[in-house]
Design an enzyme around this catalytic site. Structure first.
Site, PDB file in Angstrom:
ATOM      1  N   ASP A 138       0.833  -1.206   0.000  1.00  0.00           N
ATOM      2  CA  ASP A 138       0.000   0.000   0.000  1.00  0.00           C
ATOM      3  C   ASP A 138       0.869   1.258   0.000  1.00  0.00           C
ATOM      4  OD1 ASP A 138      -2.064  -1.713   0.109  1.00  0.00           O
ATOM      5  OD2 ASP A 138      -2.768  -1.158   2.121  1.00  0.00           O
ATOM      6  N   GLU A 185     -24.528 -17.023  -9.839  1.00  0.00           N
ATOM      7  CA  GLU A 185     -23.655 -15.945  -9.364  1.00  0.00           C
ATOM      8  C   GLU A 185     -24.084 -15.536  -7.962  1.00  0.00           C
ATOM      9  OE1 GLU A 185     -23.891 -12.656 -12.082  1.00  0.00           O
ATOM     10  OE2 GLU A 185     -23.619 -13.964 -13.823  1.00  0.00           O
ATOM     11  N   LYS A 201     -25.444 -12.907  -5.351  1.00  0.00           N
ATOM     12  CA  LYS A 201     -26.299 -11.719  -5.434  1.00  0.00           C
ATOM     13  C   LYS A 201     -25.755 -10.695  -4.446  1.00  0.00           C
ATOM     14  CE  LYS A 201     -31.211 -10.486  -5.092  1.00  0.00           C
ATOM     15  NZ  LYS A 201     -30.926  -9.145  -4.780  1.00  0.00           N
ATOM     16  N   ASP A 213     -25.330  -7.568  -2.276  1.00  0.00           N
ATOM     17  CA  ASP A 213     -26.336  -6.722  -1.638  1.00  0.00           C
ATOM     18  C   ASP A 213     -25.843  -5.273  -1.634  1.00  0.00           C
ATOM     19  OD1 ASP A 213     -28.673  -6.084  -0.447  1.00  0.00           O
ATOM     20  OD2 ASP A 213     -28.134  -6.850   1.538  1.00  0.00           O
ATOM     21  N   TYR A 270     -21.740  -7.332 -13.473  1.00  0.00           N
ATOM     22  CA  TYR A 270     -22.236  -8.674 -13.762  1.00  0.00           C
ATOM     23  C   TYR A 270     -23.063  -8.790 -15.029  1.00  0.00           C
ATOM     24  CZ  TYR A 270     -25.888  -6.379 -11.034  1.00  0.00           C
ATOM     25  OH  TYR A 270     -26.783  -5.468 -10.538  1.00  0.00           O
ATOM     26  N   LYS A 323     -33.304 -16.128  -2.773  1.00  0.00           N
ATOM     27  CA  LYS A 323     -33.017 -15.349  -1.567  1.00  0.00           C
ATOM     28  C   LYS A 323     -32.715 -16.286  -0.399  1.00  0.00           C
ATOM     29  CE  LYS A 323     -33.671 -10.895  -2.012  1.00  0.00           C
ATOM     30  NZ  LYS A 323     -34.890 -10.319  -1.807  1.00  0.00           N
ATOM     31  N   CYS A 375     -41.238  11.183  30.859  1.00  0.00           N
ATOM     32  CA  CYS A 375     -39.944  10.855  30.248  1.00  0.00           C
ATOM     33  C   CYS A 375     -39.008  10.270  31.302  1.00  0.00           C
ATOM     34  CB  CYS A 375     -39.338  12.120  29.644  1.00  0.00           C
ATOM     35  SG  CYS A 375     -37.609  11.925  29.170  1.00  0.00           S
ATOM     36  N   CYS A 389     -36.256  12.979  32.179  1.00  0.00           N
ATOM     37  CA  CYS A 389     -36.479  14.296  32.789  1.00  0.00           C
ATOM     38  C   CYS A 389     -37.822  14.419  33.497  1.00  0.00           C
ATOM     39  CB  CYS A 389     -36.368  15.396  31.733  1.00  0.00           C
ATOM     40  SG  CYS A 389     -37.754  15.428  30.594  1.00  0.00           S
ATOM     41  N   CYS A 440     -40.874  12.987  24.280  1.00  0.00           N
ATOM     42  CA  CYS A 440     -40.752  13.701  25.549  1.00  0.00           C
ATOM     43  C   CYS A 440     -40.965  15.180  25.244  1.00  0.00           C
ATOM     44  CB  CYS A 440     -39.353  13.462  26.109  1.00  0.00           C
ATOM     45  SG  CYS A 440     -38.790  14.768  27.210  1.00  0.00           S
ATOM     46  N   CYS A 448     -34.768  18.646  29.050  1.00  0.00           N
ATOM     47  CA  CYS A 448     -34.566  17.204  29.217  1.00  0.00           C
ATOM     48  C   CYS A 448     -33.078  16.888  29.025  1.00  0.00           C
ATOM     49  CB  CYS A 448     -35.401  16.429  28.202  1.00  0.00           C
ATOM     50  SG  CYS A 448     -35.051  14.663  28.222  1.00  0.00           S
TER      51      CYS A 448
HETATM   52  S1  IVH Z   1     -28.663  -9.624 -12.806  1.00  0.00           S
HETATM   53  C1  IVH Z   1     -31.966  -7.747 -15.640  1.00  0.00           C
HETATM   54  N1  IVH Z   1     -26.742 -10.355 -11.201  1.00  0.00           N
HETATM   55  O1  IVH Z   1     -30.094  -7.755  -7.360  1.00  0.00           O
HETATM   56  C2  IVH Z   1     -31.337  -8.512 -14.548  1.00  0.00           C
HETATM   57  N2  IVH Z   1     -28.313  -8.782 -10.389  1.00  0.00           N
HETATM   58  O2  IVH Z   1     -32.883  -8.122  -6.392  1.00  0.00           O
HETATM   59  C3  IVH Z   1     -30.126  -7.878 -14.062  1.00  0.00           C
HETATM   60  N3  IVH Z   1     -27.849  -7.994  -8.130  1.00  0.00           N
HETATM   61  O3  IVH Z   1     -31.585  -5.181  -9.169  1.00  0.00           O
HETATM   62  C4  IVH Z   1     -29.770  -8.301 -12.704  1.00  0.00           C
HETATM   63  N4  IVH Z   1     -26.013  -9.157  -7.811  1.00  0.00           N
HETATM   64  O4  IVH Z   1     -29.149  -4.877  -8.603  1.00  0.00           O
HETATM   65  C5  IVH Z   1     -27.837  -9.602 -11.343  1.00  0.00           C
HETATM   66  N5  IVH Z   1     -24.949 -11.072  -9.939  1.00  0.00           N
HETATM   67  C6  IVH Z   1     -26.031 -10.308 -10.072  1.00  0.00           C
HETATM   68  C7  IVH Z   1     -26.487  -9.456  -9.053  1.00  0.00           C
HETATM   69  C8  IVH Z   1     -27.638  -8.708  -9.249  1.00  0.00           C
HETATM   70  C9  IVH Z   1     -26.844  -8.273  -7.292  1.00  0.00           C
HETATM   71  C10 IVH Z   1     -28.952  -7.058  -7.802  1.00  0.00           C
HETATM   72  C11 IVH Z   1     -29.418  -6.210  -8.941  1.00  0.00           C
HETATM   73  C12 IVH Z   1     -30.912  -6.385  -8.984  1.00  0.00           C
HETATM   74  C13 IVH Z   1     -31.203  -6.955  -7.635  1.00  0.00           C
HETATM   75  C14 IVH Z   1     -32.503  -7.738  -7.671  1.00  0.00           C
END
Ligand code: IVH
Length: 689
Positions: A34, A113, A115, A117, A223, A312, A406, A409, A424, A430
């Site tokens: 770094d 893949e 997902k 968050d 992605y 999910k 409260c 106070c 409150c 307070c």
């Molecule tokens: S594909 C048209 N791939 O999950 C379809 N989405 O709950 C394009 N997300 O709105 C989505 N990882 O923002 C895809 N590997 C992944 C993802 C992914 C996260 C998100 C994406 C989507 C949301 C849906």
């Protein structure tokens, strides 16, 4: 070094830095430390400083964050950015597969893949250069956040291959470590915490000041190819390889599944432990048809494509006993109930508190003290009570009711109509509200007083050295050294840090005052328009609501704030201490600005209306006083009126002023204005009701 040598070195440095970025963020194989990386960046910054003509939009130095903006531009996505349908169990995945095979007319191969968050973004590269970045928004229209995205180190400003056009979709996320550190710093500064890394990522990317985004350690995975010219991809896995090849960060996890049975086996392999071990949050898996030629065949609904499905993960849950319910009194007096639990392990951490939000939530779920409850991490970070197990009740459980007074106070607790929260009514009397208010005042986004965290504020309050935020500016080193935990040096540092904050810009002070509903964004708009606290205090409701992003709720609470004598007393104390109450350059006309054709004076630009009999002065004399100080006198009250000066037996103009929210002052108040004094005395904004 001459210009041409500098140009050569700058080019070399950029190449090196981008190469190391690629190794670090895409290949995950850094080859330098770094420190070595920082040295390269510093050298580049120094050269660009010395030779500004060498700066280019794709230079890695541009990641530090550009100028703040007033608001984001809206961009219409050339192609709608759809969402995904969700599956929560095997059956729903089997249904998905059946539909896909029917439409495709045969067996299909899937790719699985992670997902991520985070927050979906669309990135456009023209001729290899990153030119436009937008949030997904509602899928049709998003916000243009190019400058903010440029601060994300994982995002290449130039692709490794020049293509005429590449538009990709990806996810901006905040790594778990950065999220924990950010929330710890916010807690220390008394700022509200982010509920989960997704909210933190969204909040950080949607900052009007890219420098804030730059400080938030965001990262990115892409992605999906949305548009591509100059190359062709045939499969989703091929697309992921291609994206990584051109230098974009692609998540390393991907599994090819020849059929849905293989998908189900892979889904099962994702244990909570495997998920907890990742340095970023994933909330599921995305299953996609690998053959891109099938995508248009399968098509999409208005919401989501038929060639993909999100699986999910179930939220992790545990059972725990509610040992008690405690109340926290926030800065604005809101009482938030929190369950104290027997400690349980949940998604990698030990949990002993869970939020209960408000009384309605407790009633709805019938949560009682002594109950055994199911707790779950919402967004897998902040635990909440999802349900009670009534069969575990033994009869000793106690229902919870909000107290009438409260706990901090003793003031009455009320639930304003239409609100879920109990408040409150103690206000500045307070201690809990005062404590939270001062913590907020000193916090990073507000007056940013280094070294003044919650514990010190509490200590100063307890010692009787503070009663409100303005008292901070009257603290003396001698007082502090007497306290536990303070030494000569630390006391001196704190006093110096407090003094330094006097010069904070007006927008910070406005935010720091804790006026309800006035967040950083509103504070910036208000400071930019009114330029002095004084003008804001005298502004009418209409004048305030006319501003962009300022609604009636904000305007109303600003008026309430300035009508409260205790607030005016605090402002007066701040002013006496020398805290800056004006924006930089306020009061001086910018070059080239037309100066109104009136005498310049303390009332320049202000319009007055007189009503009633002024003590010891004729109306003409009063008019003369005002006009000779640069002010204007008008005969009727409108929302443009700055002040109504009321004497004895005021007429309908007084009522009109009250109606429009125009400040009413008496002769004393006028005299103070004439002396150029910022008048914060309640008597100036007097009230005859
Ligand atoms: S594909 C048209 N791939 O999950 C379809 N989405 O709950 C394009 N997300 O709105 C989505 N990882 O923002 C895809 N590997 C992944 C993802 C992914 C996260 C998100 C994406 C989507 C949301 C849906």
């Amino acid at each position: 070094m001459d210009l041409s040598a500098a140009r050569q070195r700058v080019t070399e440095l950029r190449r090196l830095i981008e190469e190391h970025n690629y190794r670090y963020y895409v290949l995950d194989q850094p080859v330098i430390s770094d420190q070595e990386y920082d040295a390269l960046m510093r050298e580049l910054l120094a050269l660009e400083e010395a030779y500004p003509e060498l700066r280019t939009p794709d230079s890695p130095s541009q990641r530090v964050g550009g100028a703040p903006r007033e608001e984001f531009a809206q961009v219409r996505h050339p192609q709608a950015l759809l969402s995904l349908n969700d599956a929560f169990n095997e059956g729903e995945l089997l249904d998905f597969d059946r539909r896909v095979r029917e439409l495709a007319g045969g067996p299909v191969e899937y790719v699985i893949e992670a997902k991520i968050d985070g927050l979906a973004v669309a990135l456009t590269y023209n001729d290899g250069l990153f030119t436009l970045g937008a949030t997904r928004g509602d899928g049709q229209v998003g916000e243009e956040v190019t400058a903010n995205l440029k601060t994300i180190p994982a995002l290449p400003l130039r692709l490794r291959r020049s293509l005429p056009l590449l538009v990709v979709r990806g996810e901006v996320y905040m790594p778990k470590g950065a999220f924990t550190a950010l929330n710890a710093a916010r807690e220390e500064a008394g700022e509200p915490l982010f509920a989960n890394p997704r909210n933190a990522a969204a909040g950080s990317l949607r900052q009007l000041d890219p420098k804030i985004t730059a400080s938030r350690s965001l990262s990115l995975f892409v992605y999906q190819v949305i548009s591509l010219r100059g190359a062709t991809v045939f499969t989703q896995t091929g697309a992921l390889d291609f994206l990584a090849e051109v230098g974009l960060p692609v998540n390393p996890y991907r599994v090819l599944a020849p059929d849905i049975q293989a998908v189900l086996a892979e889904v099962k392999a994702w244990t909570p432990e495997k998920r907890a071990a990742l340095p970023y949050e994933i909330d599921g898996l995305v299953i996609k048809v690998n053959d891109l030629a099938l995508h248009p065949v399968l098509g999409a609904t208005a919401k989501a494509p038929r060639w993909a499905m999100a699986y999910k993960f179930p939220a992790e849950q545990a059972t725990a006993r509610v040992e008690g319910i405690i109340l926290r009194v926030g800065r604005t007096g809101v009482l938030t109930p929190t369950a104290v639990l027997t400690p349980v392990r949940l998604a990698g951490t030990t949990v002993s508190r869970a939020t209960l939000h408000n009384e309605d939530y407790i009633r709805e779920k019938d949560i009682r003290i002594g109950d055994t409850v199911i707790v779950q991490k919402a967004g897998d970070i902040i635990p909440e009570v999802v349900a009670v197990l009534p069969e575990r009740r033994t009869g000793v459980e106690e229902a919870f009711t909000m107290p009438e007074r409260c706990p901090a106070c003793g003031a009455a607790v009320v639930r304003p109509p239409g609100e879920a929260a109990h408040r409150c009514t103690g206000g500045l009397a307070c201690p809990a509200q005062v404590l939270e208010g001062i913590i907020h005042f000193a916090s990073r986004g507000a007056m940013d007083i280094q070294g003044l965290g919650p514990a010190i504020v509490a200590q100063l309050l307890e010692a009787g050295l503070l009663h409100d935020a303005a008292d901070l500016y009257y603290l003396k080193k001698e007082d502090l050294v007497k306290l536990e935990r303070f030494a000569e040096q630390s006391a001196g540092n704190l006093v110096a840090a407090i003094a330094a904050s006097k010069e904070q810009p007006l927008e910070r002070l406005l935010f720091a005052l804790g006026i309800r509903h006035v967040g950083q964004r509103a504070a910036r708009v208000l400071a930019g328009h009114f330029r002095t606290l004084d003008r804001l205090a005298g502004a009418s409701l209409e004048e305030i609501t006319d501003l962009p992003d300022i609604g009636p709720r904000i305007a109303e609470s600003i008026r309430e704030f300035f009508a409260e004598p205790r607030n005016l007393a605090v402002l007066e104390k701040l002013q006496r201490a020398g805290v800056r109450l004006t924006a930089a350059g306020a009061g001086t006309a910018a070059p080239g600005t037309a100066v109104p054709d009136t005498t310049a004076g303390p009332l320049t630009g202000k319009t007055f209306v007189l009503t009633g009999t002024l003590p010891g002065m004729t109306r003409q004399e009063a008019e003369k006083l005002i006009t000779s100080a640069g002010g204007k006198v008008s005969s009727s009250v409108s929302k443009k009126t700055d002040y109504v000066v009321a004497g004895d037996k005021p007429g309908s103009k007084y009522d009109r002023a009250r109606e429009l929210g125009v400040p009413v002052i008496d002769l004393e108040g006028l005299k103070r204005l004439l002396e150029g004094k910022r008048s914060w005395r309640r008597e100036d904004l007097y009230d005859r009701v």
